[in-house]
Motif scaffolding. Structure first.
Motif, PDB file in Angstrom:
ATOM      1  N   GLN A 171       0.921  -1.155  -0.084  1.00 40.38           N
ATOM      2  CA  GLN A 171       0.017   0.159   0.065  1.00 40.38           C
ATOM      3  C   GLN A 171       0.855   1.302   0.027  1.00 40.38           C
ATOM      4  OE1 GLN A 171      -2.677   0.336   3.216  1.00 40.38           O
ATOM      5  NE2 GLN A 171      -3.400   2.311   2.589  1.00 40.38           N
ATOM      6  N   GLU A 172       0.937   1.982  -1.050  1.00 44.10           N
ATOM      7  CA  GLU A 172       1.932   2.725  -1.227  1.00 44.10           C
ATOM      8  C   GLU A 172       1.539   4.194  -0.419  1.00 44.10           C
ATOM      9  OE1 GLU A 172       3.003   3.450  -5.213  1.00 44.10           O
ATOM     10  OE2 GLU A 172       3.792   1.419  -5.603  1.00 44.10           O
ATOM     11  N   THR A 173       0.339   4.680  -0.544  1.00 46.45           N
ATOM     12  CA  THR A 173      -0.085   5.759   0.118  1.00 46.45           C
ATOM     13  C   THR A 173      -1.239   5.401   0.940  1.00 46.45           C
ATOM     14  OG1 THR A 173      -1.495   6.660  -1.461  1.00 46.45           O
ATOM     15  CG2 THR A 173       0.842   7.048  -1.650  1.00 46.45           C
TER      16      THR A 173
ATOM     17  N   ARG B   3       4.857  -2.103   8.532  1.00 39.66           N
ATOM     18  CA  ARG B   3       4.325  -0.425   8.494  1.00 39.66           C
ATOM     19  C   ARG B   3       5.487   0.397   8.163  1.00 39.66           C
ATOM     20  NH1 ARG B   3      -0.808  -0.089   9.926  1.00 39.66           N
ATOM     21  NH2 ARG B   3      -1.919  -1.813  11.015  1.00 39.66           N
ATOM     22  N   ASP B   4       5.342   1.281   7.429  1.00 38.75           N
ATOM     23  CA  ASP B   4       6.003   2.536   7.053  1.00 38.75           C
ATOM     24  C   ASP B   4       7.589   2.042   6.647  1.00 38.75           C
ATOM     25  OD1 ASP B   4       3.940   4.532   7.922  1.00 38.75           O
ATOM     26  OD2 ASP B   4       4.328   4.045  10.151  1.00 38.75           O
ATOM     27  N   SER B   5       7.401   1.512   5.553  1.00 42.80           N
ATOM     28  CA  SER B   5       8.798   1.383   5.118  1.00 42.80           C
ATOM     29  C   SER B   5       9.111   2.151   4.128  1.00 42.80           C
ATOM     30  CB  SER B   5       8.634  -0.194   4.428  1.00 42.80           C
ATOM     31  OG  SER B   5       8.037  -0.199   3.065  1.00 42.80           O
ATOM     32  N   ALA B   6      10.384   2.016   3.317  1.00 43.56           N
ATOM     33  CA  ALA B   6      10.801   3.265   2.604  1.00 43.56           C
ATOM     34  C   ALA B   6       9.792   3.296   1.518  1.00 43.56           C
ATOM     35  CB  ALA B   6      12.006   3.053   1.706  1.00 43.56           C
TER      36      ALA B   6
ATOM     37  N   CYS C 293       6.549   1.664   1.214  1.00 45.55           N
ATOM     38  CA  CYS C 293       5.106   1.397   1.462  1.00 45.55           C
ATOM     39  C   CYS C 293       4.556   2.000   2.981  1.00 45.55           C
ATOM     40  CB  CYS C 293       4.699  -0.027   1.462  1.00 45.55           C
ATOM     41  SG  CYS C 293       5.461  -0.972   0.058  1.00 45.55           S
ATOM     42  N   VAL C 294       3.416   2.307   2.848  1.00 47.29           N
ATOM     43  CA  VAL C 294       2.696   2.821   4.161  1.00 47.29           C
ATOM     44  C   VAL C 294       2.396   1.605   4.834  1.00 47.29           C
ATOM     45  CG1 VAL C 294       0.663   3.657   5.169  1.00 47.29           C
ATOM     46  CG2 VAL C 294       1.647   4.774   2.944  1.00 47.29           C
ATOM     47  N   ARG C 295       1.975   0.503   4.395  1.00 47.53           N
ATOM     48  CA  ARG C 295       1.660  -0.688   4.891  1.00 47.53           C
ATOM     49  C   ARG C 295       1.987  -1.886   3.840  1.00 47.53           C
ATOM     50  NH1 ARG C 295      -4.071  -1.568   6.208  1.00 47.53           N
ATOM     51  NH2 ARG C 295      -3.433  -3.643   6.819  1.00 47.53           N
ATOM     52  N   SER C 296       2.517  -3.020   4.083  1.00 48.73           N
ATOM     53  CA  SER C 296       3.000  -4.010   3.257  1.00 48.73           C
ATOM     54  C   SER C 296       2.739  -5.432   3.734  1.00 48.73           C
ATOM     55  CB  SER C 296       4.378  -3.839   2.625  1.00 48.73           C
ATOM     56  OG  SER C 296       5.258  -3.993   3.685  1.00 48.73           O
ATOM     57  N   ILE C 297       2.562  -6.521   3.046  1.00 45.66           N
ATOM     58  CA  ILE C 297       2.589  -7.829   3.612  1.00 45.66           C
ATOM     59  C   ILE C 297       3.438  -8.604   2.567  1.00 45.66           C
ATOM     60  CG2 ILE C 297       1.372 -10.049   3.572  1.00 45.66           C
ATOM     61  CD1 ILE C 297      -1.152  -8.200   4.119  1.00 45.66           C
ATOM     62  N   VAL C 298       4.606  -9.166   3.341  1.00 44.18           N
ATOM     63  CA  VAL C 298       5.485  -9.911   2.740  1.00 44.18           C
ATOM     64  C   VAL C 298       5.290 -11.409   2.938  1.00 44.18           C
ATOM     65  CG1 VAL C 298       8.065 -10.211   2.320  1.00 44.18           C
ATOM     66  CG2 VAL C 298       7.051  -7.812   2.662  1.00 44.18           C
ATOM     67  N   CYS C 299       5.360 -12.326   1.947  1.00 44.25           N
ATOM     68  CA  CYS C 299       5.227 -13.781   2.392  1.00 44.25           C
ATOM     69  C   CYS C 299       6.708 -14.470   2.068  1.00 44.25           C
ATOM     70  CB  CYS C 299       4.249 -14.339   1.496  1.00 44.25           C
ATOM     71  SG  CYS C 299       2.642 -13.757   2.065  1.00 44.25           S
TER      72      CYS C 299
END
Length: 150
Positions: free
Chosen positions: A69-71, A107-110, A112-118
């Motif tokens: 989720q970029e923004t 949350r709050d990576s460079a 993405c606001v939020r991301s899910i990584v599998c």
């Protein structure tokens, strides 16, 4: 049946069939990208338990997939999209199966606001060819009590 009864039905059928010749299909997926778009379907998702039951495989390496989720205005990340990206990464590694270990929300990576990584492992299955999704082998049918018409 008389010819007079068949004539209206055949006229309607002919009109319906000829109407289809003017139908044009368009897609947002370019024809050159069809194989890229569906490549995750060529990788079988396995559980660790599935893999333990087998002895005919090779681990090709670790793979990951993410949904971002970029923004704040964008749609939230979805685990199913991260899992699909993992299957695509496994396909790119030459695997025909993947074992998913875990998915993590960040949350709050460079980027993405939020991301899910599998995360998981790309697996190359050896031996007999794998069956398509939804098919069951003769042995599985016998184990479950189902009978084949073959």
């Amino acid at each position: 049946m008389s010819l007079m009864r068949l004539l209206p039905a055949s006229a309607i059928l002919m009109a319906a069939l000829s109407g289809c010749s003017y139908f044009h299909f368009t897609s947002n997926v370019a024809p050159s990208r069809f194989s890229e778009y569906f490549k995750a379907s060529g990788v079988e998702p396995l559980t660790k338990e599935d893999l333990i039951k087998r002895d005919d495989y090779e681990i090709l390496g670790t793979v990951s997939g993410s949904s971002c989720q970029e923004t704040d205005r964008d749609a939230p990340p979805k685990e199913r999209l991260a899992r699909k990206a993992l299957l695509e990464a496994a396909h790119d590694a030459g695997a025909d199966a993947a074992v998913m270990d875990s998915c993590v929300e960040m949350r709050d990576s460079a980027m993405c606001v939020r991301s899910i990584v599998c995360y998981g492992e790309a697996v190359k299955l050896k031996g007999k060819p794998q069956k398509a999704a939804g098919e069951s082998s003769q042995e599985e049918q016998e184990d479950s009590g189902e009978k084949s018409d073959d």
